[in-house]
Enzyme design. Structure first.
Site, PDB file in Angstrom:
ATOM      1  N   ASP A   1      31.196  -5.633  39.634  1.00  0.00           N
ATOM      2  CA  ASP A   1      32.177  -5.692  40.717  1.00  0.00           C
ATOM      3  C   ASP A   1      31.869  -6.962  41.498  1.00  0.00           C
ATOM      4  O   ASP A   1      30.826  -7.063  42.141  1.00  0.00           O
ATOM      5  CB  ASP A   1      32.028  -4.452  41.601  1.00  0.00           C
ATOM      6  CG  ASP A   1      32.918  -4.483  42.837  1.00  0.00           C
ATOM      7  OD1 ASP A   1      33.603  -5.489  43.071  1.00  0.00           O
ATOM      8  OD2 ASP A   1      32.903  -3.488  43.586  1.00  0.00           O
TER       9      ASP A   1
ATOM     10  N   SER B   1      46.036 -20.352  43.853  1.00  0.00           N
ATOM     11  CA  SER B   1      47.386 -19.933  43.476  1.00  0.00           C
ATOM     12  C   SER B   1      48.399 -20.849  44.157  1.00  0.00           C
ATOM     13  O   SER B   1      48.065 -21.563  45.106  1.00  0.00           O
ATOM     14  CB  SER B   1      47.608 -18.488  43.945  1.00  0.00           C
ATOM     15  OG  SER B   1      48.957 -18.100  43.884  1.00  0.00           O
TER      16      SER B   1
ATOM     17  N   TYR C   1      47.620 -11.682  50.757  1.00  0.00           N
ATOM     18  CA  TYR C   1      47.212 -12.297  49.484  1.00  0.00           C
ATOM     19  C   TYR C   1      47.215 -13.819  49.607  1.00  0.00           C
ATOM     20  O   TYR C   1      46.258 -14.489  49.199  1.00  0.00           O
ATOM     21  CB  TYR C   1      48.149 -11.856  48.367  1.00  0.00           C
ATOM     22  CG  TYR C   1      47.936 -12.577  47.063  1.00  0.00           C
ATOM     23  CD1 TYR C   1      46.861 -12.262  46.240  1.00  0.00           C
ATOM     24  CD2 TYR C   1      48.801 -13.596  46.652  1.00  0.00           C
ATOM     25  CE1 TYR C   1      46.652 -12.924  45.036  1.00  0.00           C
ATOM     26  CE2 TYR C   1      48.613 -14.262  45.461  1.00  0.00           C
ATOM     27  CZ  TYR C   1      47.529 -13.932  44.656  1.00  0.00           C
ATOM     28  OH  TYR C   1      47.321 -14.607  43.476  1.00  0.00           O
TER      29      TYR C   1
ATOM     30  N   LYS D   1      44.091 -16.822  49.174  1.00  0.00           N
ATOM     31  CA  LYS D   1      44.110 -17.969  48.273  1.00  0.00           C
ATOM     32  C   LYS D   1      44.002 -19.295  49.035  1.00  0.00           C
ATOM     33  O   LYS D   1      43.469 -20.278  48.514  1.00  0.00           O
ATOM     34  CB  LYS D   1      45.364 -17.919  47.398  1.00  0.00           C
ATOM     35  CG  LYS D   1      45.355 -16.742  46.421  1.00  0.00           C
ATOM     36  CD  LYS D   1      44.098 -16.727  45.554  1.00  0.00           C
ATOM     37  CE  LYS D   1      44.075 -15.620  44.548  1.00  0.00           C
ATOM     38  NZ  LYS D   1      42.876 -15.654  43.677  1.00  0.00           N
TER      39      LYS D   1
END
Length: 259
Positions: free
Chosen positions: A62, A142, A155, A159
């Protein structure tokens, strides 16, 4: 010039972009350590790599757990006889209006996308230094690390954070001969985008597939991205042809976001 004989570690290597990266690095001559939370997935990819005649090893971890990331790097070095390339690819998405995001959801995505990348940077840099060698660290950002998107706000913020970590690490480790860069994919035809499209449908009421088609329709090259498209660029970042490049997070999105 190639990465033949190098040892690479790829997180999130069990599927999607991570699998594509692992296979491309293997095809280009590297031995690959595959890290993921799903043992069965990385064992399948390891089999594909061995079928190519390359060495592969697997490690279940993890990435939000710092100790597990360091253990994964130690495992890669021990099993494959070296350590040269770290690809911090693993991450998760989140689709939700900013007003509805919970404390637990924010903490989880930051633990994985941001802290997981930080632990990977730390572990790789420490190993390169201990081995007294140069190395490449490559992080997954991203298009959402260049432009914040509605319903993908948290999100997107993770990034952007990956880009900041990439720049800071590049500056801190340059004198050690460690290059740190990131890659910024766009709309890739993977399970993550299937999930994003489904969740967008639930939030907006748009038909399943409509969000995906809308984004793909804005790509200048006229098609969705594939994991192989991303992997080809990551292989460049991993190899010697990118030795004079550090602290960068280029877009590899087919012409969707322009900076």
């Amino acid at each position: 010039m190639t990465i033949a004989g190098k040892v690479a570690l790829v997180t999130g290597a069990g599927q999607g972009i991570g699998r594509g990266i692992a296979l491309r690095l293997a095809r280009d001559g590297a031995a690959v350590a595959l890290v993921d939370v799903k043992a069965d997935k990385i064992e399948e990819v390891a089999g594909e790599i061995r079928a190519l005649g390359r060495k592969a090893t697997t490690f279940v971890a993890d990435i939000s757990d710092r100790d597990q990331v360091f253990a994964a790097v130690d495992h890669a070095e021990k099993e494959l006889g070296g350590f040269d390339i770290m690809v911090n690819n693993a991450g998760i998405s989140q689709v939700k209006p900013l007003a509805d995001v919970t404390v637990e959801e924010v903490e989880r995505i930051y633990r994985i996308n941001v802290q997981g990348t930080l632990w990977g940077i730390q572990a790789a840099a420490a190993k390169f230094k201990a081995r007294k060698q140069k190395g490449k660290i490559i992080n997954a950002s991203s298009i959402a690390g260049h432009e914040g998107y509605a319903l993908l706000g948290v999100y997107s913020s993770t990034k952007f954070a990956v880009r900041a970590l990439t720049q800071a690490a590049a500056k801190e480790y340059a004198s050690d001969g460690i290059n740190v860069n990131a890659y910024c994919p766009g709309v890739v035809g993977t399970d993550m985008w299937v999930d994003i499209d489904k969740r967008m449908s639930e939030v907006t009421g748009a038909p399943i597939g409509a969000t995906y088609e809308k984004f793909v329709g804005g790509i200048a090259l006229g098609r969705a991205e594939t994991p192989d498209d991303v992997a080809a660029f990551v292989s460049y970042l991993a190899g010697p042809d990118s030795d004079y490049m550090t602290g960068q997070a280029p877009l590899i999105d087919g012409g969707l976001v322009y900076r």
